[in-house]
Design an enzyme around this catalytic site. Structure first.
Site, PDB file in Angstrom:
ATOM      1  N   TYR A   1       7.467 -13.026 -15.345  1.00  0.00           N
ATOM      2  CA  TYR A   1       6.424 -12.165 -14.752  1.00  0.00           C
ATOM      3  C   TYR A   1       5.047 -12.636 -15.202  1.00  0.00           C
ATOM      4  CZ  TYR A   1       3.477  -8.164 -13.697  1.00  0.00           C
ATOM      5  OH  TYR A   1       2.450  -7.364 -13.236  1.00  0.00           O
TER       6      TYR A   1
ATOM      7  N   ALA B   1       0.818  -1.228   0.000  1.00  0.00           N
ATOM      8  CA  ALA B   1       0.000   0.000   0.000  1.00  0.00           C
ATOM      9  C   ALA B   1       0.845   1.267   0.000  1.00  0.00           C
ATOM     10  CB  ALA B   1      -0.938  -0.003   1.204  1.00  0.00           C
TER      11      ALA B   1
ATOM     12  N   PHE C   1       5.972   0.830 -11.080  1.00  0.00           N
ATOM     13  CA  PHE C   1       6.184  -0.523 -11.624  1.00  0.00           C
ATOM     14  C   PHE C   1       7.387  -0.608 -12.576  1.00  0.00           C
ATOM     15  CE2 PHE C   1       5.149  -3.657 -14.966  1.00  0.00           C
ATOM     16  CZ  PHE C   1       4.876  -4.791 -14.225  1.00  0.00           C
TER      17      PHE C   1
ATOM     18  N   THR D   1       2.742   3.731 -12.615  1.00  0.00           N
ATOM     19  CA  THR D   1       3.051   3.692 -11.173  1.00  0.00           C
ATOM     20  C   THR D   1       4.571   3.613 -11.076  1.00  0.00           C
ATOM     21  OG1 THR D   1       3.036   1.286 -11.162  1.00  0.00           O
ATOM     22  CG2 THR D   1       0.931   2.353 -10.688  1.00  0.00           C
TER      23      THR D   1
ATOM     24  N   VAL E   1       6.196  -9.513   2.237  1.00  0.00           N
ATOM     25  CA  VAL E   1       5.285 -10.659   2.034  1.00  0.00           C
ATOM     26  C   VAL E   1       6.031 -11.950   1.707  1.00  0.00           C
ATOM     27  CG1 VAL E   1       3.219  -9.331   1.367  1.00  0.00           C
ATOM     28  CG2 VAL E   1       4.828 -10.088  -0.411  1.00  0.00           C
TER      29      VAL E   1
ATOM     30  N   ARG F   1       6.849  -2.793   2.855  1.00  0.00           N
ATOM     31  CA  ARG F   1       8.165  -2.943   3.501  1.00  0.00           C
ATOM     32  C   ARG F   1       8.715  -1.627   4.018  1.00  0.00           C
ATOM     33  NH1 ARG F   1      11.145  -5.882  -1.402  1.00  0.00           N
ATOM     34  NH2 ARG F   1      10.013  -4.219  -2.452  1.00  0.00           N
TER      35      ARG F   1
ATOM     36  N   VAL G   1      -0.466   0.538 -16.332  1.00  0.00           N
ATOM     37  CA  VAL G   1      -0.823   1.517 -15.288  1.00  0.00           C
ATOM     38  C   VAL G   1       0.453   2.274 -14.931  1.00  0.00           C
ATOM     39  CG1 VAL G   1      -1.899   1.865 -13.029  1.00  0.00           C
ATOM     40  CG2 VAL G   1      -2.405  -0.226 -14.326  1.00  0.00           C
TER      41      VAL G   1
HETATM   42  P1  NDP Z   1       4.403  -0.115  -7.511  1.00  0.00           P
HETATM   43  O1  NDP Z   1       5.829  -0.480  -7.667  1.00  0.00           O
HETATM   44  O2  NDP Z   1       4.013   1.304  -7.611  1.00  0.00           O
HETATM   45  O3  NDP Z   1       3.834  -0.726  -6.150  1.00  0.00           O
HETATM   46  C1  NDP Z   1       4.164  -2.012  -5.729  1.00  0.00           C
HETATM   47  C2  NDP Z   1       3.859  -2.153  -4.259  1.00  0.00           C
HETATM   48  O4  NDP Z   1       4.173  -3.491  -3.836  1.00  0.00           O
HETATM   49  C3  NDP Z   1       4.691  -1.210  -3.414  1.00  0.00           C
HETATM   50  O5  NDP Z   1       3.909  -0.739  -2.339  1.00  0.00           O
HETATM   51  C4  NDP Z   1       5.808  -2.114  -2.930  1.00  0.00           C
HETATM   52  O6  NDP Z   1       6.343  -1.615  -1.726  1.00  0.00           O
HETATM   53  C5  NDP Z   1       5.037  -3.409  -2.710  1.00  0.00           C
HETATM   54  N1  NDP Z   1       5.913  -4.578  -2.627  1.00  0.00           N
HETATM   55  C6  NDP Z   1       6.756  -5.048  -3.564  1.00  0.00           C
HETATM   56  N2  NDP Z   1       7.403  -6.122  -3.099  1.00  0.00           N
HETATM   57  C7  NDP Z   1       6.953  -6.338  -1.840  1.00  0.00           C
HETATM   58  C8  NDP Z   1       7.237  -7.279  -0.837  1.00  0.00           C
HETATM   59  N3  NDP Z   1       8.128  -8.264  -1.044  1.00  0.00           N
HETATM   60  N4  NDP Z   1       6.605  -7.212   0.346  1.00  0.00           N
HETATM   61  C9  NDP Z   1       5.692  -6.222   0.567  1.00  0.00           C
HETATM   62  N5  NDP Z   1       5.385  -5.295  -0.334  1.00  0.00           N
HETATM   63  C10 NDP Z   1       6.012  -5.340  -1.527  1.00  0.00           C
HETATM   64  O7  NDP Z   1       3.642  -0.980  -8.639  1.00  0.00           O
HETATM   65  P2  NDP Z   1       2.087  -1.159  -8.974  1.00  0.00           P
HETATM   66  O8  NDP Z   1       1.235  -0.388  -8.073  1.00  0.00           O
HETATM   67  O9  NDP Z   1       1.958  -0.975 -10.413  1.00  0.00           O
HETATM   68  O10 NDP Z   1       1.937  -2.728  -8.680  1.00  0.00           O
HETATM   69  C11 NDP Z   1       0.961  -3.258  -7.807  1.00  0.00           C
HETATM   70  C12 NDP Z   1       0.488  -4.585  -8.369  1.00  0.00           C
HETATM   71  O11 NDP Z   1      -0.147  -4.357  -9.624  1.00  0.00           O
HETATM   72  C13 NDP Z   1       1.581  -5.605  -8.632  1.00  0.00           C
HETATM   73  O12 NDP Z   1       1.121  -6.874  -8.235  1.00  0.00           O
HETATM   74  C14 NDP Z   1       1.754  -5.553 -10.142  1.00  0.00           C
HETATM   75  O13 NDP Z   1       2.233  -6.754 -10.671  1.00  0.00           O
HETATM   76  C15 NDP Z   1       0.331  -5.291 -10.566  1.00  0.00           C
HETATM   77  N6  NDP Z   1       0.130  -4.738 -11.884  1.00  0.00           N
HETATM   78  C16 NDP Z   1       0.719  -3.559 -12.253  1.00  0.00           C
HETATM   79  C17 NDP Z   1       0.502  -3.053 -13.511  1.00  0.00           C
HETATM   80  C18 NDP Z   1       1.159  -1.800 -14.007  1.00  0.00           C
HETATM   81  O14 NDP Z   1       1.213  -1.576 -15.241  1.00  0.00           O
HETATM   82  N7  NDP Z   1       1.674  -0.941 -13.135  1.00  0.00           N
HETATM   83  C19 NDP Z   1      -0.402  -3.719 -14.455  1.00  0.00           C
HETATM   84  C20 NDP Z   1      -0.947  -4.965 -13.970  1.00  0.00           C
HETATM   85  C21 NDP Z   1      -0.711  -5.422 -12.727  1.00  0.00           C
HETATM   86  P3  NDP Z   1       7.899  -1.488  -1.401  1.00  0.00           P
HETATM   87  O15 NDP Z   1       8.675  -1.919  -2.609  1.00  0.00           O
HETATM   88  O16 NDP Z   1       8.082  -0.080  -1.034  1.00  0.00           O
HETATM   89  O17 NDP Z   1       8.040  -2.412  -0.245  1.00  0.00           O
HETATM   90  C1  8X3 Z   2       1.767  -5.128 -15.733  1.00  0.00           C
HETATM   91  C2  8X3 Z   2       1.275  -4.929 -17.111  1.00  0.00           C
HETATM   92  O1  8X3 Z   2       1.798  -5.479 -19.549  1.00  0.00           O
HETATM   93  O2  8X3 Z   2       3.467  -4.235 -18.261  1.00  0.00           O
HETATM   94  O3  8X3 Z   2       1.279  -6.320 -15.227  1.00  0.00           O
HETATM   95  O4  8X3 Z   2       3.127  -6.572 -17.854  1.00  0.00           O
HETATM   96  S1  8X3 Z   2       2.484  -5.346 -18.230  1.00  0.00           S
END
Ligand code: NDP
Ligand code: 8X3
Length: 255
Positions: free
Chosen positions: A152, A10, A189, A187, A60, A34, A185
Site C-alpha cells: 500500500y 465518490a 478504509f 472512513t 477504475v 462502482r 481518516v
Molecule cells: P473508502 O473506502 O471510504 O472510500 C474509497 C472509495 O474508493 C469508495 O468510493 C470506493 O467505492 C472507491 N473505489 C475503490 N476501488 C475502486 C475501483 N476499483 N473503482 C472505482 N472506485 C473504487 O476510503 P477512503 O475515503 O478513506 O479512501 C479514499 C482515498 O483516500 C484512497 O485513495 C485512500 O488510499 C486514501 N487515503 C485514505 C486514508 C484513510 O485513513 N482513510 C488516509 C490517506 C489516504 P466502491 O468500493 O464502493 O466501489
Molecule cells: C491511509 C493512512 O497510515 O492508514 O493512507 O496507511 S494509513
C-alpha cells in the site's frame, strides 16, 4: 467561477465528502464509483440541494470501461476543470514476504493504474484548454513505510512520483497538480483493508481523534479555489496526535 469536478470513488469517505463540499460550493459534480445504487442515492441527495450532478458507474481498474464512460459524457459535461483522483484502497496488513498476491494486484491496479488511466483520459483536455486542476489523493503512507503496509505504501509513493511527474509535464500550462496526503481518516478504509472485520477496523481509531473525510475535502476545496498563480503542490494532513504513519499517541484528549 463554477467548475466541473470529477471525483473517483465518490460513494464513500473522502470522495463523498469532496462531492458534498464542491457541491455546496456551487460546482457541477461528476460522481463515479462502482456502486450504482450508492451513486443514485448520492445523486438524489445532491440534486435535492440544487446541485447539477452526473453519475458514472465504472471500475477504475477497467480501462475500457473508463474510456467508454468518458466517451458518454454529454457535451456540457466534457470540460472537466477539477479531477479528484481519489478511488483507492489498502488490503491486508501482512508482512511483505507473506502478503496476498490478489490483494497486491488490486491495490496496484486501483491506486496506481486506475489513477493513471483517469489522468490519461482527462488531462489532455485540460492541457488543450490551458485550464484545469488534478488533485491526487496520496497518503502519509507514501512518505514512509510501516509494518505490514509495504505494498500500500509503495502505491502511495507511486502516487507522489506520478503527481510530481505530471506537475513537471504540465508546467508550461495553467494546469495545477496537487498531492493530498492524509494520515488517519475514519472512513470505510479500514473495513475494506480488513476484509469486513469491523471490530479490527474500529481498533485503528481507538483512543485517538482521527481526521474525517470533511477535513480532507476542506483542503481539496481550498486548493481548487486558490488564486490561479498559486499551486498547492502537496499537503500532509495529520490528526493532532499522529506524528508519522506509525507514531500515534492514543488516549489523548483532543476535543
Ligand atoms: P473508502 O473506502 O471510504 O472510500 C474509497 C472509495 O474508493 C469508495 O468510493 C470506493 O467505492 C472507491 N473505489 C475503490 N476501488 C475502486 C475501483 N476499483 N473503482 C472505482 N472506485 C473504487 O476510503 P477512503 O475515503 O478513506 O479512501 C479514499 C482515498 O483516500 C484512497 O485513495 C485512500 O488510499 C486514501 N487515503 C485514505 C486514508 C484513510 O485513513 N482513510 C488516509 C490517506 C489516504 P466502491 O468500493 O464502493 O466501489
Ligand atoms: C491511509 C493512512 O497510515 O492508514 O493512507 O496507511 S494509513
Amino acid at each position: 467561477m463554477q467548475k466541473t469536478v470529477l471525483i473517483t470513488g465518490a460513494t464513500s469517505g473522502i470522495g463523498l465528502a469532496c462531492a458534498r463540499k464542491f457541491a455546496k460550493n456551487g460546482d457541477k459534480i461528476i460522481i463515479t464509483g462502482r456502486n450504482r445504487k450508492r451513486l443514485d442515492e448520492i445523486e438524489k441527495e445532491l440534486k435535492a440541494e440544487g446541485t447539477e450532478v452526473l453519475t458514472l458507474a465504472f471500475d477504475v481498474r477497467d480501462r475500457e470501461a473508463a474510456v467508454s464512460a468518458m466517451a458518454t459524457l454529454p457535451k456540457e459535461w466534457q470540460e472537466v476543470d477539477v479531477l479528484v483522483n481519489n478511488a483507492g484502497l489498502a488490503l491486508g496488513l501482512e508482512p511483505e514476504f507473506e502478503g496476498n498476491y490478489e490483494d497486491w494486484e488490486t491495490m496496484i491496479d486501483t491506486n496506481i493504474k486506475g489513477l493513471l488511466t483517469m489522468t490519461r483520459l482527462i488531462v489532455p483536455g485540460m492541457v488543450e484548454r490551458n485550464r484545469g486542476h488534478v488533485i491526487n489523493v496520496g497518503s502519509v503512507a507514501g512518505d514512509a513505510a510501516y509494518a505490514g503496509g509495504a505494498v500500500y505504501c509503495a502505491t502511495k509513493a507511486a502516487v507522489k512520483a506520478l503527481t510530481d511527474g505530471l506537475r513537471i509535464d504540465v508546467a508550461d500550462t495553467e494546469v495545477r497538480v496537487t498531492n493530498l496526503k492524509p494520515g488517519l481518516v475514519e472512513t470505510n478504509f479500514s473495513n475494506v483493508r480488513f476484509h469486513g472485520d469491523t471490530e479490527r477496523a474500529a481498533k485503528v481509531y481507538e483512543g485517538v481523534k482521527p481526521l474525517t473525510g470533511d477535513d480532507i475535502a476542506d483542503v481539496a476545496l481550498y486548493a481548487a479555489n486558490a488564486p490561479a498563480h498559486v499551486q498547492i503542490a502537496e499537503v500532509l494532513i495529520l490528526a493532532t496526535h499522529q506524528a508519522s504513519p506509525s507514531l500515534i499517541k492514543r488516549k489523548m484528549l483532543t476535543p
